[in-house]
Scaffold this motif. Structure first.
Motif, PDB file in Angstrom:
ATOM      1  N   UNK A 260       0.811  -1.224   0.000  1.00  0.00           N
ATOM      2  CA  UNK A 260       0.000   0.000   0.000  1.00  0.00           C
ATOM      3  C   UNK A 260       0.842   1.271   0.000  1.00  0.00           C
ATOM      4  N   UNK A 261       2.119   1.144  -0.301  1.00  0.00           N
ATOM      5  CA  UNK A 261       2.996   2.317  -0.316  1.00  0.00           C
ATOM      6  C   UNK A 261       3.089   2.866  -1.741  1.00  0.00           C
ATOM      7  N   UNK A 262       2.603   4.080  -1.993  1.00  0.00           N
ATOM      8  CA  UNK A 262       2.632   4.610  -3.362  1.00  0.00           C
ATOM      9  C   UNK A 262       4.038   4.666  -3.952  1.00  0.00           C
ATOM     10  N   UNK A 263       5.048   4.964  -3.144  1.00  0.00           N
ATOM     11  CA  UNK A 263       6.410   5.079  -3.662  1.00  0.00           C
ATOM     12  C   UNK A 263       6.962   3.728  -4.127  1.00  0.00           C
ATOM     13  N   UNK A 264       6.349   2.618  -3.670  1.00  0.00           N
ATOM     14  CA  UNK A 264       6.866   1.282  -3.995  1.00  0.00           C
ATOM     15  C   UNK A 264       6.130   0.629  -5.155  1.00  0.00           C
ATOM     16  N   UNK A 265       5.253   1.369  -5.826  1.00  0.00           N
ATOM     17  CA  UNK A 265       4.356   0.727  -6.791  1.00  0.00           C
ATOM     18  C   UNK A 265       5.082   0.121  -7.990  1.00  0.00           C
ATOM     19  N   UNK A 266       6.276   0.578  -8.303  1.00  0.00           N
ATOM     20  CA  UNK A 266       6.990   0.058  -9.475  1.00  0.00           C
ATOM     21  C   UNK A 266       7.920  -1.110  -9.133  1.00  0.00           C
ATOM     22  N   UNK A 267       7.797  -1.675  -7.942  1.00  0.00           N
ATOM     23  CA  UNK A 267       8.667  -2.780  -7.537  1.00  0.00           C
ATOM     24  C   UNK A 267       8.386  -4.030  -8.379  1.00  0.00           C
ATOM     25  N   UNK A 268       9.404  -4.817  -8.569  1.00  0.00           N
ATOM     26  CA  UNK A 268       9.287  -6.072  -9.300  1.00  0.00           C
ATOM     27  C   UNK A 268      10.001  -7.164  -8.501  1.00  0.00           C
ATOM     28  N   UNK A 269       9.293  -8.236  -8.208  1.00  0.00           N
ATOM     29  CA  UNK A 269       9.879  -9.351  -7.470  1.00  0.00           C
ATOM     30  C   UNK A 269      10.414 -10.399  -8.440  1.00  0.00           C
ATOM     31  N   UNK A 270      11.554 -10.940  -8.102  1.00  0.00           N
ATOM     32  CA  UNK A 270      12.125 -12.086  -8.812  1.00  0.00           C
ATOM     33  C   UNK A 270      12.145 -11.867 -10.328  1.00  0.00           C
ATOM     34  N   UNK A 271      12.849 -10.824 -10.700  1.00  0.00           N
ATOM     35  CA  UNK A 271      13.021 -10.480 -12.106  1.00  0.00           C
ATOM     36  C   UNK A 271      14.500 -10.255 -12.389  1.00  0.00           C
ATOM     37  N   UNK A 272      14.835 -10.241 -13.659  1.00  0.00           N
ATOM     38  CA  UNK A 272      16.208  -9.984 -14.079  1.00  0.00           C
ATOM     39  C   UNK A 272      16.310  -8.571 -14.644  1.00  0.00           C
ATOM     40  N   UNK A 273      17.275  -7.774 -14.186  1.00  0.00           N
ATOM     41  CA  UNK A 273      17.480  -6.464 -14.829  1.00  0.00           C
ATOM     42  C   UNK A 273      17.735  -6.658 -16.321  1.00  0.00           C
ATOM     43  N   UNK A 274      17.111  -5.825 -17.141  1.00  0.00           N
ATOM     44  CA  UNK A 274      17.136  -6.045 -18.588  1.00  0.00           C
ATOM     45  C   UNK A 274      18.307  -5.371 -19.291  1.00  0.00           C
ATOM     46  N   UNK A 275      19.061  -4.553 -18.571  1.00  0.00           N
ATOM     47  CA  UNK A 275      20.077  -3.758 -19.247  1.00  0.00           C
ATOM     48  C   UNK A 275      21.497  -4.158 -18.858  1.00  0.00           C
ATOM     49  N   UNK A 276      21.682  -5.391 -18.394  1.00  0.00           N
ATOM     50  CA  UNK A 276      23.019  -5.840 -18.036  1.00  0.00           C
ATOM     51  C   UNK A 276      23.795  -6.211 -19.289  1.00  0.00           C
ATOM     52  N   UNK A 277      25.100  -6.253 -19.179  1.00  0.00           N
ATOM     53  CA  UNK A 277      25.957  -6.668 -20.278  1.00  0.00           C
ATOM     54  C   UNK A 277      25.568  -8.075 -20.707  1.00  0.00           C
ATOM     55  N   UNK A 278      25.244  -8.290 -21.993  1.00  0.00           N
ATOM     56  CA  UNK A 278      24.828  -9.627 -22.443  1.00  0.00           C
ATOM     57  C   UNK A 278      25.900 -10.691 -22.250  1.00  0.00           C
ATOM     58  N   UNK A 279      27.148 -10.267 -22.050  1.00  0.00           N
ATOM     59  CA  UNK A 279      28.211 -11.239 -21.808  1.00  0.00           C
ATOM     60  C   UNK A 279      28.269 -11.672 -20.349  1.00  0.00           C
ATOM     61  N   UNK A 280      27.587 -10.930 -19.456  1.00  0.00           N
ATOM     62  CA  UNK A 280      27.555 -11.312 -18.051  1.00  0.00           C
ATOM     63  C   UNK A 280      26.523 -12.418 -17.837  1.00  0.00           C
ATOM     64  N   UNK A 281      26.705 -13.249 -16.810  1.00  0.00           N
ATOM     65  CA  UNK A 281      25.692 -14.277 -16.515  1.00  0.00           C
ATOM     66  C   UNK A 281      24.362 -13.634 -16.147  1.00  0.00           C
ATOM     67  N   UNK A 282      23.267 -14.273 -16.567  1.00  0.00           N
ATOM     68  CA  UNK A 282      21.943 -13.773 -16.213  1.00  0.00           C
ATOM     69  C   UNK A 282      21.735 -13.921 -14.711  1.00  0.00           C
ATOM     70  N   UNK A 283      21.109 -12.922 -14.097  1.00  0.00           N
ATOM     71  CA  UNK A 283      20.832 -12.979 -12.668  1.00  0.00           C
ATOM     72  C   UNK A 283      19.364 -12.643 -12.434  1.00  0.00           C
ATOM     73  N   UNK A 284      18.782 -13.320 -11.454  1.00  0.00           N
ATOM     74  CA  UNK A 284      17.448 -12.998 -10.979  1.00  0.00           C
ATOM     75  C   UNK A 284      17.619 -12.391  -9.593  1.00  0.00           C
ATOM     76  N   UNK A 285      17.063 -11.201  -9.403  1.00  0.00           N
ATOM     77  CA  UNK A 285      17.212 -10.527  -8.105  1.00  0.00           C
ATOM     78  C   UNK A 285      15.894 -10.627  -7.346  1.00  0.00           C
ATOM     79  N   UNK A 286      15.984 -10.534  -6.013  1.00  0.00           N
ATOM     80  CA  UNK A 286      14.783 -10.674  -5.198  1.00  0.00           C
ATOM     81  C   UNK A 286      13.790  -9.548  -5.473  1.00  0.00           C
ATOM     82  N   UNK A 287      14.260  -8.310  -5.429  1.00  0.00           N
ATOM     83  CA  UNK A 287      13.370  -7.161  -5.553  1.00  0.00           C
ATOM     84  C   UNK A 287      14.085  -6.080  -6.349  1.00  0.00           C
ATOM     85  N   UNK A 288      13.357  -5.485  -7.294  1.00  0.00           N
ATOM     86  CA  UNK A 288      13.987  -4.576  -8.248  1.00  0.00           C
ATOM     87  C   UNK A 288      13.109  -3.352  -8.471  1.00  0.00           C
TER      88      UNK A 288
END
Length: 372
Positions: free
Chosen positions: A253-281
């Motif tokens: 219910x926190x308006x500032x947190x509305x864009x949070x994403x659980x268990x997702x991978x950041x989309x802009x990492x170097x494609x040569x780096x291993x893919x990572x799934x983060x808890x909260x993004x």
């Protein structure tokens, strides 16, 4: 992690117990961390301890019911995730789900009403009906076709305890319609099961089956690992993690947190780096939050965490780590810290030049002007 699909298919046999010689604790953790819908739902059982077969079965079913309850109402058809569902609505949707899938409804209805907050009427379903209903709902919640219960256990368990555990896993494989994997060093006294390898190559290195599982260093009782750890659900907090579930309720219910994403991978990492799934993004603010259980104090996960943090920081992400205990013991403080961080990184970039309410009178008083 690379897996040969044909080998994995051969190792998923509902109703069977198999030993998978190239899956150890570290490889299993990688499989559980994956959010790929092409994989089975993995249940990581870090047991079973010196108990009877019946006790092992009940322990696993109770833990699985908590997981299915945390996934509610995702496994119901046609639910509106933003709207509350009462017990009667849950029952009607559960009946529709069972009709669509030709699945017996009584145990599913019981679980749906319980997840919606209704009192449990009468007696609980029998263990066999409950087992089948729980894995049925787990598959529905994840949108996957199969479930694998993977076991890692203390190799020093007495033979009688290993035999009791084997009987429990055979019962679960049969009645819950799932596949049981014994990891490389689990229950060594249990020899009358088929063995295979699935060709796992995590991070470019082949698994050493003799490598010990990554274990926490002297965890306190409050930090004890859950009975079952389940595959990450993309977009949702981990259903086995009380800390992630608690944090999500605080952020909901926190308006500032509305864009949070659980268990997702950041989309802009170097494609040569291993893919990572983060808890909260938070993608726009470039903030990653990791909620760590006691197993992150083990040497393998600790080293991996540092490598991941370095990679994310090089890409411009701020990485915040909290222990489960920190989140559970002081949720309000964690939320306040996150609110401050997200707010601070959401503000427009400050101007790089000094400003003044009074115009300068000479060039020397204002070095940003160009002399005529």
């Amino acid at each position: 992690m690379n897996i040969r699909p044909s080998a994995l298919d051969a190792a998923v046999r509902p109703g069977h117990v198999l030993r998978v010689d190239d899956v150890d604790g570290v490889a299993l953790a990688d499989l559980v961390d994956s959010v790929s819908v092409e994989l089975p739902v993995f249940l990581d059982h870090r047991g079973p301890g010196d108990r009877t077969a019946k006790d092992v079965v009940r322990e696993i079913l109770d833990a699985l019911e908590e997981i299915v309850g945390a996934l509610f109402p995702d496994w119901l058809p046609g639910h509106e995730s933003d709207l509350p569902i009462d017990a009667d609505d849950a029952e009607q949707l559960a009946r529709a789900l069972c009709r669509q899938n030709g699945f017996p409804s009584p145990a599913v209805i019981h679980l749906a009403r319980a997840a919606a907050g209704a009192r449990r009427p009468g007696s609980d379903p029998a263990d066999d009906a409950r087992a089948g209903a729980l894995t049925f709902l787990l598959r529905q919640g994840y949108g996957r076709d199969s479930v694998v219960l993977a076991v890692r256990a203390d190799a020093a368990l007495p033979d009688r305890a290993q035999r009791a555990a084997a009987a429990a896993y055979e019962w679960l494989a049969d009645h819950a319609n799932l596949t049981v994997w014994l990891t490389a060093d689990a229950l060594p006294a249990v020899t009358r099961v088929p063995s295979m390898r699935i060709g796992i190559i995590p991070g470019g290195e082949r698994i050493d089956p003799t490598r010990p599982a990554d274990v926490p260093v002297d965890p306190s009782p409050a930090s004890a690992l859950p009975v079952l750890i389940v595959s990450r659900p993309s977009g949702r907090p981990a259903p086995h993690s009380a800390a992630e579930q608690t944090l999500e309720r605080a952020l909901a219910n926190a308006p500032w947190a509305r864009d949070r994403q659980w268990n997702r991978s950041p989309r802009d990492l170097d494609p040569l780096d291993p893919a990572v799934i983060v808890d909260l993004l938070w993608s726009r603010e470039r903030v990653v939050v990791e909620v760590d259980g006691a197993d992150h104090r083990g040497p393998v996960k600790y080293a991996r965490d540092r490598r991941r943090d370095n990679m994310l920081q090089r890409a411009g992400y701020l990485v915040l780590r909290y222990t489960n205990d920190h989140v559970l013991d002081d949720t309000a403080l964690v939320v306040a810290e996150l609110a401050a961080v997200i707010s601070g990184r959401s503000r427009p970039t400050a101007p790089s030049r000094p400003t003044s309410t009074h115009p300068p009178t000479t060039h020397e008083e204002n070095p940003w002007t160009t002399p005529s």
